[in-house]
Design an enzyme around this catalytic site. Structure first.
Site, PDB file in Angstrom:
ATOM      1  N   GLY A  95      37.030  36.965  31.927  1.00 62.11           N
ATOM      2  CA  GLY A  95      36.129  37.392  33.000  1.00 62.11           C
ATOM      3  C   GLY A  95      35.408  36.201  33.578  1.00 62.11           C
ATOM      4  O   GLY A  95      35.700  35.055  33.240  1.00 62.11           O
TER       5      GLY A  95
ATOM      6  N   GLU B 248      38.988  38.006  38.432  1.00 68.98           N
ATOM      7  CA  GLU B 248      38.947  37.048  37.328  1.00 68.98           C
ATOM      8  C   GLU B 248      40.124  37.219  36.375  1.00 68.98           C
ATOM      9  O   GLU B 248      40.679  36.235  35.890  1.00 68.98           O
ATOM     10  CB  GLU B 248      37.619  37.174  36.562  1.00 68.98           C
ATOM     11  CG  GLU B 248      36.433  36.606  37.303  1.00 68.98           C
ATOM     12  CD  GLU B 248      36.411  35.087  37.338  1.00 68.98           C
ATOM     13  OE1 GLU B 248      37.111  34.437  36.537  1.00 68.98           O
ATOM     14  OE2 GLU B 248      35.684  34.535  38.181  1.00 68.98           O
TER      15      GLU B 248
ATOM     16  N   GLU C 261      42.574  34.172  35.579  1.00 68.57           N
ATOM     17  CA  GLU C 261      42.593  33.599  34.235  1.00 68.57           C
ATOM     18  C   GLU C 261      43.851  33.921  33.445  1.00 68.57           C
ATOM     19  O   GLU C 261      44.270  33.118  32.608  1.00 68.57           O
ATOM     20  CB  GLU C 261      41.388  34.084  33.420  1.00 68.57           C
ATOM     21  CG  GLU C 261      40.077  33.520  33.885  1.00 68.57           C
ATOM     22  CD  GLU C 261      38.899  34.005  33.064  1.00 68.57           C
ATOM     23  OE1 GLU C 261      39.085  34.818  32.122  1.00 68.57           O
ATOM     24  OE2 GLU C 261      37.780  33.574  33.361  1.00 68.57           O
TER      25      GLU C 261
ATOM     26  N   GLU D 134      40.149  27.484  34.109  1.00 65.82           N
ATOM     27  CA  GLU D 134      40.385  27.277  32.686  1.00 65.82           C
ATOM     28  C   GLU D 134      41.639  26.433  32.447  1.00 65.82           C
ATOM     29  O   GLU D 134      41.633  25.537  31.607  1.00 65.82           O
ATOM     30  CB  GLU D 134      40.495  28.627  31.959  1.00 65.82           C
ATOM     31  CG  GLU D 134      39.190  29.385  31.873  1.00 65.82           C
ATOM     32  CD  GLU D 134      38.751  30.054  33.173  1.00 65.82           C
ATOM     33  OE1 GLU D 134      37.585  30.459  33.250  1.00 65.82           O
ATOM     34  OE2 GLU D 134      39.557  30.164  34.115  1.00 65.82           O
TER      35      GLU D 134
END
Length: 138
Positions: free
Chosen positions: A35, A51, A55, A96
């Site tokens: 998230g 998200e 991700e 990320e």
């Protein structure tokens, strides 16, 4: 876009497992819910779906509130949603993936629900809320 300071996180359960992000950072090891930040003008439900796509590369729908908690030290209530995964191949993406290195490590993992008590899942208040759900519903 400007972030609101509130995070929308996903509780993605498949059979007896939950999808989490395993983190290793600055010598610490822990797991987090997928998230991220809600942008101004964005509904929390929209944010969690965006998200998850960024991700995890998974397409998701049907966000339903699992719990809200003051999971972080900012005093805000942060929503955690059950979501339905509709497709996609699990792959780390977004910021990320760009920040991932040997000192700042991200790994998507399916963790057995029975193991949740034994891992360092943060934030702790969200872990407590998840454990209550597991104990009462799953």
């Amino acid at each position: 876009m400007t972030r609101t300071g509130i995070r929308a996180s996903a509780v993605i359960i498949k059979k007896d497992k939950i999808l989490l992000i395993h983190r290793k950072k600055e010598g610490g090891e822990y797991w987090v819910f997928p998230g991220g930040g809600i942008e101004e003008g964005e509904a929390p439900e929209e944010a969690v779906l965006r998200e998850i796509k960024e991700e995890t590369n998974l397409s998701a729908s049907n966000p339903k509130i699992a719990f809200e908690t003051q999971a972080f030290e900012d005093g805000n209530n942060h929503p955690f949603f059950f979501i339905t995964v509709e497709g996609g191949k699990l792959k780390l993406g977004g910021p990320e993936a760009k920040k991932h290195n040997k000192n700042n490590w991200y790994h998507l993992e399916w963790i057995k629900l029975s193991k949740i008590k034994n891992i360092n899942l943060v934030p702790d208040k969200a872990k407590t809320s998840l454990l209550k759900i597991i104990d009462s519903h799953l």
